[in-house]
Design a protein around this motif. Sequence first.
Motif, PDB file in Angstrom:
ATOM      1  N   ASP A  35      19.047 -22.580   4.551  1.00 45.38           N
ATOM      2  CA  ASP A  35      18.725 -23.513   3.466  1.00 45.38           C
ATOM      3  C   ASP A  35      17.658 -24.517   3.896  1.00 45.38           C
ATOM      4  OD1 ASP A  35      20.595 -22.292   1.836  1.00 45.38           O
ATOM      5  OD2 ASP A  35      22.156 -23.795   2.191  1.00 45.38           O
ATOM      6  N   ALA A  36      17.743 -24.986   5.152  1.00 45.42           N
ATOM      7  CA  ALA A  36      16.823 -26.009   5.649  1.00 45.42           C
ATOM      8  C   ALA A  36      15.386 -25.524   5.684  1.00 45.42           C
ATOM      9  CB  ALA A  36      17.252 -26.459   7.041  1.00 45.42           C
ATOM     10  N   SER A  37      15.195 -24.223   5.824  1.00 45.79           N
ATOM     11  CA  SER A  37      13.834 -23.689   5.908  1.00 45.79           C
ATOM     12  C   SER A  37      13.060 -23.881   4.604  1.00 45.79           C
ATOM     13  CB  SER A  37      13.868 -22.209   6.286  1.00 45.79           C
ATOM     14  OG  SER A  37      14.473 -21.449   5.262  1.00 45.79           O
ATOM     15  N   GLN A  38      13.749 -24.206   3.524  1.00 50.77           N
ATOM     16  CA  GLN A  38      13.108 -24.387   2.220  1.00 50.77           C
ATOM     17  C   GLN A  38      12.718 -25.844   1.942  1.00 50.77           C
ATOM     18  OE1 GLN A  38      12.581 -21.510   0.472  1.00 50.77           O
ATOM     19  NE2 GLN A  38      13.519 -20.580   2.275  1.00 50.77           N
ATOM     20  N   TYR A  39      12.915 -26.732   2.924  1.00 46.42           N
ATOM     21  CA  TYR A  39      12.702 -28.161   2.692  1.00 46.42           C
ATOM     22  C   TYR A  39      11.447 -28.667   3.390  1.00 46.42           C
ATOM     23  CZ  TYR A  39      17.085 -28.695   0.289  1.00 46.42           C
ATOM     24  OH  TYR A  39      18.075 -28.606  -0.643  1.00 46.42           O
ATOM     25  N   SER A  40      10.821 -29.664   2.780  1.00 48.35           N
ATOM     26  CA  SER A  40       9.668 -30.311   3.396  1.00 48.35           C
ATOM     27  C   SER A  40      10.088 -31.692   3.886  1.00 48.35           C
ATOM     28  CB  SER A  40       8.506 -30.416   2.399  1.00 48.35           C
ATOM     29  OG  SER A  40       8.882 -31.184   1.284  1.00 48.35           O
ATOM     30  N   VAL A  41       9.432 -32.126   4.964  1.00 49.77           N
ATOM     31  CA  VAL A  41       9.854 -33.346   5.654  1.00 49.77           C
ATOM     32  C   VAL A  41       8.681 -34.299   5.790  1.00 49.77           C
ATOM     33  CG1 VAL A  41      10.834 -34.236   7.808  1.00 49.77           C
ATOM     34  CG2 VAL A  41      11.550 -31.998   6.959  1.00 49.77           C
ATOM     35  N   MET A  42       8.964 -35.582   5.572  1.00 50.03           N
ATOM     36  CA  MET A  42       7.966 -36.622   5.783  1.00 50.03           C
ATOM     37  C   MET A  42       8.595 -37.679   6.693  1.00 50.03           C
ATOM     38  SD  MET A  42       5.798 -38.958   3.049  1.00 50.03           S
ATOM     39  CE  MET A  42       6.299 -37.869   1.774  1.00 50.03           C
ATOM     40  N   MET A  43       7.931 -37.932   7.829  1.00 46.25           N
ATOM     41  CA  MET A  43       8.457 -38.905   8.783  1.00 46.25           C
ATOM     42  C   MET A  43       8.269 -40.315   8.255  1.00 46.25           C
ATOM     43  SD  MET A  43       7.422 -39.524  12.756  1.00 46.25           S
ATOM     44  CE  MET A  43       8.529 -38.406  13.554  1.00 46.25           C
ATOM     45  N   ALA A  44       9.312 -41.126   8.409  1.00 42.73           N
ATOM     46  CA  ALA A  44       9.232 -42.524   8.001  1.00 42.73           C
ATOM     47  C   ALA A  44       9.230 -43.446   9.218  1.00 42.73           C
ATOM     48  CB  ALA A  44      10.404 -42.872   7.081  1.00 42.73           C
ATOM     49  N   GLY A  45       9.347 -42.871  10.418  1.00 46.25           N
ATOM     50  CA  GLY A  45       9.309 -43.664  11.649  1.00 46.25           C
ATOM     51  C   GLY A  45      10.676 -43.871  12.258  1.00 46.25           C
ATOM     52  N   ASP A  73      16.182 -32.703  -5.200  1.00 49.58           N
ATOM     53  CA  ASP A  73      16.988 -32.892  -3.999  1.00 49.58           C
ATOM     54  C   ASP A  73      16.133 -33.612  -2.963  1.00 49.58           C
ATOM     55  OD1 ASP A  73      18.806 -32.831  -1.951  1.00 49.58           O
ATOM     56  OD2 ASP A  73      18.790 -30.660  -1.692  1.00 49.58           O
ATOM     57  N   GLN A  74      16.357 -34.901  -2.838  1.00 46.44           N
ATOM     58  CA  GLN A  74      15.621 -35.708  -1.879  1.00 46.44           C
ATOM     59  C   GLN A  74      16.607 -36.601  -1.153  1.00 46.44           C
ATOM     60  OE1 GLN A  74      11.875 -37.555  -3.052  1.00 46.44           O
ATOM     61  NE2 GLN A  74      12.680 -39.492  -2.302  1.00 46.44           N
ATOM     62  N   CYS A  75      16.564 -36.556   0.163  1.00 51.67           N
ATOM     63  CA  CYS A  75      17.500 -37.354   0.954  1.00 51.67           C
ATOM     64  C   CYS A  75      16.771 -38.086   2.063  1.00 51.67           C
ATOM     65  CB  CYS A  75      18.577 -36.455   1.572  1.00 51.67           C
ATOM     66  SG  CYS A  75      19.774 -35.870   0.378  1.00 51.67           S
ATOM     67  N   LYS A  76      17.402 -39.151   2.516  1.00 46.71           N
ATOM     68  CA  LYS A  76      16.903 -39.921   3.642  1.00 46.71           C
ATOM     69  C   LYS A  76      17.777 -39.571   4.846  1.00 46.71           C
ATOM     70  CE  LYS A  76      17.789 -44.272   3.748  1.00 46.71           C
ATOM     71  NZ  LYS A  76      17.883 -45.681   3.425  1.00 46.71           N
ATOM     72  N   VAL A  77      17.127 -39.158   5.941  1.00 48.84           N
ATOM     73  CA  VAL A  77      17.832 -38.730   7.150  1.00 48.84           C
ATOM     74  C   VAL A  77      17.487 -39.673   8.289  1.00 48.84           C
ATOM     75  CG1 VAL A  77      18.049 -36.889   8.870  1.00 48.84           C
ATOM     76  CG2 VAL A  77      17.831 -36.303   6.453  1.00 48.84           C
ATOM     77  N   ARG A  80      22.477 -39.945  13.124  1.00 49.30           N
ATOM     78  CA  ARG A  80      23.122 -38.723  12.633  1.00 49.30           C
ATOM     79  C   ARG A  80      23.702 -38.938  11.231  1.00 49.30           C
ATOM     80  NH1 ARG A  80      25.733 -35.264  17.450  1.00 49.30           N
ATOM     81  NH2 ARG A  80      24.018 -35.450  18.897  1.00 49.30           N
ATOM     82  N   THR A  81      22.848 -39.440  10.348  1.00 54.46           N
ATOM     83  CA  THR A  81      23.260 -39.694   8.970  1.00 54.46           C
ATOM     84  C   THR A  81      22.255 -39.106   7.997  1.00 54.46           C
ATOM     85  OG1 THR A  81      22.101 -41.823   8.870  1.00 54.46           O
ATOM     86  CG2 THR A  81      24.411 -41.874   9.588  1.00 54.46           C
ATOM     87  N   CYS A  82      22.754 -38.804   6.803  1.00 55.05           N
ATOM     88  CA  CYS A  82      21.924 -38.348   5.695  1.00 55.05           C
ATOM     89  C   CYS A  82      22.522 -38.942   4.430  1.00 55.05           C
ATOM     90  CB  CYS A  82      21.934 -36.818   5.626  1.00 55.05           C
ATOM     91  SG  CYS A  82      20.943 -36.166   4.253  1.00 55.05           S
ATOM     92  N   THR A  83      21.684 -39.231   3.460  1.00 56.64           N
ATOM     93  CA  THR A  83      22.209 -39.824   2.228  1.00 56.64           C
ATOM     94  C   THR A  83      23.071 -38.849   1.432  1.00 56.64           C
ATOM     95  OG1 THR A  83      20.091 -39.352   1.158  1.00 56.64           O
ATOM     96  CG2 THR A  83      20.441 -41.602   1.979  1.00 56.64           C
ATOM     97  N   CYS A  84      23.019 -37.552   1.741  1.00 54.46           N
ATOM     98  CA  CYS A  84      23.944 -36.614   1.084  1.00 54.46           C
ATOM     99  C   CYS A  84      25.345 -36.734   1.692  1.00 54.46           C
ATOM    100  CB  CYS A  84      23.445 -35.173   1.186  1.00 54.46           C
ATOM    101  SG  CYS A  84      23.701 -34.373   2.790  1.00 54.46           S
ATOM    102  N   ARG A  85      25.483 -37.370   2.848  1.00 55.20           N
ATOM    103  CA  ARG A  85      26.713 -37.685   3.579  1.00 55.20           C
ATOM    104  C   ARG A  85      27.387 -36.478   4.231  1.00 55.20           C
ATOM    105  NH1 ARG A  85      31.067 -40.033   1.438  1.00 55.20           N
ATOM    106  NH2 ARG A  85      31.492 -41.079   3.382  1.00 55.20           N
ATOM    107  N   LYS A  86      26.822 -35.284   4.099  1.00 52.64           N
ATOM    108  CA  LYS A  86      27.474 -34.114   4.686  1.00 52.64           C
ATOM    109  C   LYS A  86      27.489 -34.184   6.215  1.00 52.64           C
ATOM    110  CE  LYS A  86      26.754 -31.102   0.785  1.00 52.64           C
ATOM    111  NZ  LYS A  86      26.017 -29.987   0.219  1.00 52.64           N
ATOM    112  N   TRP A  87      26.417 -34.706   6.821  1.00 49.34           N
ATOM    113  CA  TRP A  87      26.383 -34.813   8.277  1.00 49.34           C
ATOM    114  C   TRP A  87      27.487 -35.749   8.763  1.00 49.34           C
ATOM    115  CZ3 TRP A  87      21.083 -35.547  11.191  1.00 49.34           C
ATOM    116  CH2 TRP A  87      21.241 -35.246  12.541  1.00 49.34           C
TER     117      TRP A  87
END
Length: 199
Positions: A129-139, A151-155, A160-167
Amino acid sequence: MKPRWSGNLFKEMLWDAACATTKPQFNRKMNAIRLLDNDLFVWLSQIPPTSWARSHFTGRAKTDVLLNNMCESFNNQLVKGRDKPIITCLEFIREYLMKKIVVVHKVIAKINGPLTPYATRVFDEIKADASQYSVMMAGRGRFQVTGGYADQCKVDVNERTCTCRKWQLTGMPCKHGVAAIWDMARNGMNVGVLESSVD
């Protein structure tokens, strides 16, 4: 719930609310229940969501299990020792657990990677699933991960957190977390083996 609200529709709506990982998702699912049957909504609202809804779990337990089947299976195994005096019953339980631990150690001895076979299968699905996502670094180990429909989340890889809370809930990086870790590796950062991100 079954005697008053039987049927697959109510069951599916309950599971949708129980499986939601964030409070906004949970509120949307509960609102759908309210629109379908206000009495069910009121009945569910009287049960603290911390005891049945993943969105309200703390993440301390690090599990993806919402059922008590394990407890029921364990309880079923203790039937033979239940009618014995307390010391004999406790000895029965101790021996049962000792045998189970030996079986688990035999399974662990056959494992080729750092994760159990089941965790490896789950993690492989997450990676696909992760291979379908694009990433932008925020620092500073923080990323915006985008993919799919809205589907947009902050990681935060460091936390070790994500706004989807699954991690946080499962201890295993979600698809957003895996995409962020891969992005770090592509940009020359030392992230180690991906499986090392699993709690």
